[in-house]
Scaffold this motif. Structure first.
Motif, PDB file in Angstrom:
ATOM      1  N   PRO A 261       0.829  -1.173  -0.068  1.00  0.00           N
ATOM      2  CA  PRO A 261      -0.014  -0.202   0.155  1.00  0.00           C
ATOM      3  C   PRO A 261       0.683   1.168  -0.005  1.00  0.00           C
ATOM      4  O   PRO A 261       2.057   1.251   0.253  1.00  0.00           O
ATOM      5  N   SER A 262       0.188   2.431  -0.401  1.00  0.00           N
ATOM      6  CA  SER A 262       0.886   3.589  -0.017  1.00  0.00           C
ATOM      7  C   SER A 262       1.152   3.946   1.478  1.00  0.00           C
ATOM      8  O   SER A 262       0.201   3.438   2.318  1.00  0.00           O
ATOM      9  N   PRO A 263       2.072   4.677   1.662  1.00  0.00           N
ATOM     10  CA  PRO A 263       2.938   5.204   0.909  1.00  0.00           C
ATOM     11  C   PRO A 263       4.204   4.381   0.736  1.00  0.00           C
ATOM     12  O   PRO A 263       5.210   4.666   0.025  1.00  0.00           O
ATOM     13  N   TRP A 264       4.231   3.046   1.222  1.00  0.00           N
ATOM     14  CA  TRP A 264       5.647   2.270   0.943  1.00  0.00           C
ATOM     15  C   TRP A 264       5.640   1.976  -0.531  1.00  0.00           C
ATOM     16  O   TRP A 264       6.926   1.744  -0.792  1.00  0.00           O
ATOM     17  N   ASN A 265       4.495   1.552  -1.375  1.00  0.00           N
ATOM     18  CA  ASN A 265       4.886   1.437  -2.620  1.00  0.00           C
ATOM     19  C   ASN A 265       5.349   2.762  -3.562  1.00  0.00           C
ATOM     20  O   ASN A 265       6.340   2.342  -4.004  1.00  0.00           O
ATOM     21  N   ASN A 266       5.059   3.826  -3.066  1.00  0.00           N
ATOM     22  CA  ASN A 266       5.696   4.867  -3.463  1.00  0.00           C
ATOM     23  C   ASN A 266       7.124   5.272  -3.177  1.00  0.00           C
ATOM     24  O   ASN A 266       7.686   5.685  -4.196  1.00  0.00           O
ATOM     25  N   ALA A 267       7.542   4.751  -2.139  1.00  0.00           N
ATOM     26  CA  ALA A 267       8.660   4.886  -1.593  1.00  0.00           C
ATOM     27  C   ALA A 267       9.596   4.000  -2.615  1.00  0.00           C
ATOM     28  O   ALA A 267      10.712   4.437  -3.035  1.00  0.00           O
ATOM     29  N   ILE A 268       9.148   2.850  -2.753  1.00  0.00           N
ATOM     30  CA  ILE A 268       9.769   1.673  -3.633  1.00  0.00           C
ATOM     31  C   ILE A 268      10.007   2.235  -5.149  1.00  0.00           C
ATOM     32  O   ILE A 268      11.115   2.307  -5.667  1.00  0.00           O
ATOM     33  N   LEU A 269       8.767   2.640  -5.542  1.00  0.00           N
ATOM     34  CA  LEU A 269       8.863   3.260  -6.949  1.00  0.00           C
ATOM     35  C   LEU A 269       9.782   4.211  -7.102  1.00  0.00           C
ATOM     36  O   LEU A 269      10.408   4.312  -8.120  1.00  0.00           O
ATOM     37  N   ASP A 270       9.946   5.428  -6.179  1.00  0.00           N
ATOM     38  CA  ASP A 270      10.723   6.562  -6.357  1.00  0.00           C
ATOM     39  C   ASP A 270      12.186   5.718  -6.232  1.00  0.00           C
ATOM     40  O   ASP A 270      13.145   6.396  -6.955  1.00  0.00           O
ATOM     41  N   SER A 271      12.631   4.940  -5.351  1.00  0.00           N
ATOM     42  CA  SER A 271      14.070   4.412  -5.255  1.00  0.00           C
ATOM     43  C   SER A 271      14.228   3.464  -6.560  1.00  0.00           C
ATOM     44  O   SER A 271      15.492   3.711  -7.291  1.00  0.00           O
ATOM     45  N   ILE A 272      13.189   2.834  -7.245  1.00  0.00           N
ATOM     46  CA  ILE A 272      13.501   2.147  -8.562  1.00  0.00           C
ATOM     47  C   ILE A 272      13.514   3.257  -9.480  1.00  0.00           C
ATOM     48  O   ILE A 272      14.489   3.038 -10.568  1.00  0.00           O
TER      49      ILE A 272
END
Ligand SMILES: Cc1cc2nc3c(=O)[nH]c(=O)nc-3n(C[C@H](O)[C@H](O)[C@H](O)COP(=O)(O)OP(=O)(O)OC[C@H]3O[C@@H](n4cnc5c(N)ncnc54)[C@H](O)[C@@H]3O)c2cc1C
Length: 367
Positions: A261-272
């Motif tokens: 879920p957000s915000p964890w997926n956003n953090a991963i996508l930003d790192s990617i």
């Protein structure tokens, strides 16, 4: 071959020590030994060490405890709670720089360890021989010093999964609600550990914070083997950002959107997006001994638990303290190192074994 005897000891000094490896365990060990008067030569193969992503729990008063300095006198204070590896490393390095008893030598790779009844020594890749009363290996999960101490059991073993780690800045994440605490998420095959972090300047002010994440993944062992990151049962190296293939980044992005879920997926996508992800294959090592004559091991050289235990750093601190206690009693001698082993071996074994249940079931599930 140039020979180098480390600093001459003062009349009633406990002696001299070589510490191999200047990451967290080596830095803490150098500080606890110098606090009791040991002259320490700290040898590190890299010009500096770095690991993005990993976050560590810092105990209140850690630096004061290790250095013996009163509060307000440590060179670079460190707030208790969850801190990045870099914050902890930076504060320990500042304390090392301020210690007159510690000589840090970077770009020095130890190849071999030797000893006789009077002294212990290391041979470096540039053919120096450096001698002291004792040698302490703080040289991590692929320890060279461990080969000298436990030649019959020298290697940590691949646990069957990789951890992808990264850190994202708050403005890039666009979170509506900031997570108050560490979060465990995911399904049976993918476990995500997420942790809110202060900003790089230590600030907890909204807008300048960060989210760290560690994604346990046992479905990519083929990639680990094809890149040489894992060879047989031995972990050779982490996958650095540029070594992770683009198709893998794309697969991870797709999975992150589906699984977390957000915000964890956003953090991963930003790192990617920034290609700021490291993949660390996890190794484990249950020690059978921690000392042999005038040599001993601490930290990940001594015990490699899965990071799921969240205790590798704390146990490295206990190693550093127990070693200094033993040396304070018996000097830089083989009997002191036997005492150190007696104080720490059981706890070190228990630590690693406590994580092996998780590792075995996690690796098996997705095998
Ligand atoms: C992905 C990941 C996540 C983690 N998360 C957590 C966590 O949440 N909580 C926790 O408590 N712990 C965690 N840990 C474990 C924790 O980081 C370590 O236990 C702790 O930092 C101690 O490491 P170390 O200093 O013993 O070894 P390392 O960090 O491996 O350092 C070894 C040092 O020795 C140097 N070296 C190696 N060989 C030689 C040589 N031959 N000559 C000279 N120098 C040499 C290396 O360059 C390096 O600087 C995690 C570890 C990993 C990999």
């Amino acid at each position: 071959m140039p020979a180098d005897r480390t600093s001459t000891t003062a009349h009633n000094s406990p002696g001299t020590a070589l510490v191999v490896g200047a990451s967290l365990a080596g830095l803490m060990t150098a500080l606890t030994l110098s606090r009791i008067g040991v002259h320490v030569t700290l040898l590190e193969r890299s010009d500096d060490t770095g690991r993005t992503g990993a976050a560590l729990h810092v105990q209140d008063g850690l630096l004061e405890r290790i250095t013996g300095l009163p509060a307000g006198h440590v060179p670079q204070p460190l707030a208790p709670g969850i801190q990045t590896w870099f914050a902890v490393h930076g504060a320990l390095r500042a304390a090392i720089a301020a210690s007159p008893l510690i000589d840090l030598r970077q770009n020095t790779t130890v190849r071999k360890v030797g000893q006789d009844a009077q002294s212990a020594w290391v041979l470096t890749s540039d053919k120096q021989r450096i001698t002291a009363d004792i040698v302490i290996g703080a040289d991590g999960h692929r320890s060279t010093v461990r080969r000298h101490i436990a030649p019959e059991h020298p290697d940590a073993t691949f646990a069957g999964y990789v951890i992808w780690i990264g850190i994202a800045e708050e403005p890039a994440i666009g979170a509506r609600r900031w997570p108050p605490d560490v979060a465990f998420l995911g399904d049976n095959d993918n476990t995500l550990l997420g942790y809110p972090l202060p900003g790089a300047d230590g600030s907890l002010a909204p807008g300048s914070r960060r989210l760290g994440w560690a994604w346990y993944d046992s479905s990519r062992n083929g990639l680990l083997r094809s890149t040489g990151s894992v060879d047989g049962s031995v972990v050779r190296h982490s996958l650095m950002p540029s070594g992770i293939p683009n198709p893998t980044y794309r697969e991870l992005a797709t999975q992150a959107r589906e699984l977390f879920p957000s915000p964890w997926n956003n953090a991963i996508l930003d790192s990617i997006d920034r290609r700021a992800v490291i993949g660390t294959p996890i190794a484990e090592y249950v020690p059978t001994r921690l000392a042999q004559g005038r040599a001993a091991i601490v930290g990940d050289a001594a015990h490699v638990p899965t990071p799921m235990t969240g205790s590798g750093f704390a146990e490295s601190l206990y190693d550093a303290e127990a070693l200094a206690d033993a040396v304070a009693e018996a000097g830089c001698t083989a009997p002191a190192l036997i005492d150190y082993e007696g104080a720490r071996l059981r706890s070190a074994r228990n630590l690693v074994q406590s994580g092996q249940g998780f590792s075995r079931s996690f690796a098996r599930r997705a095998a």
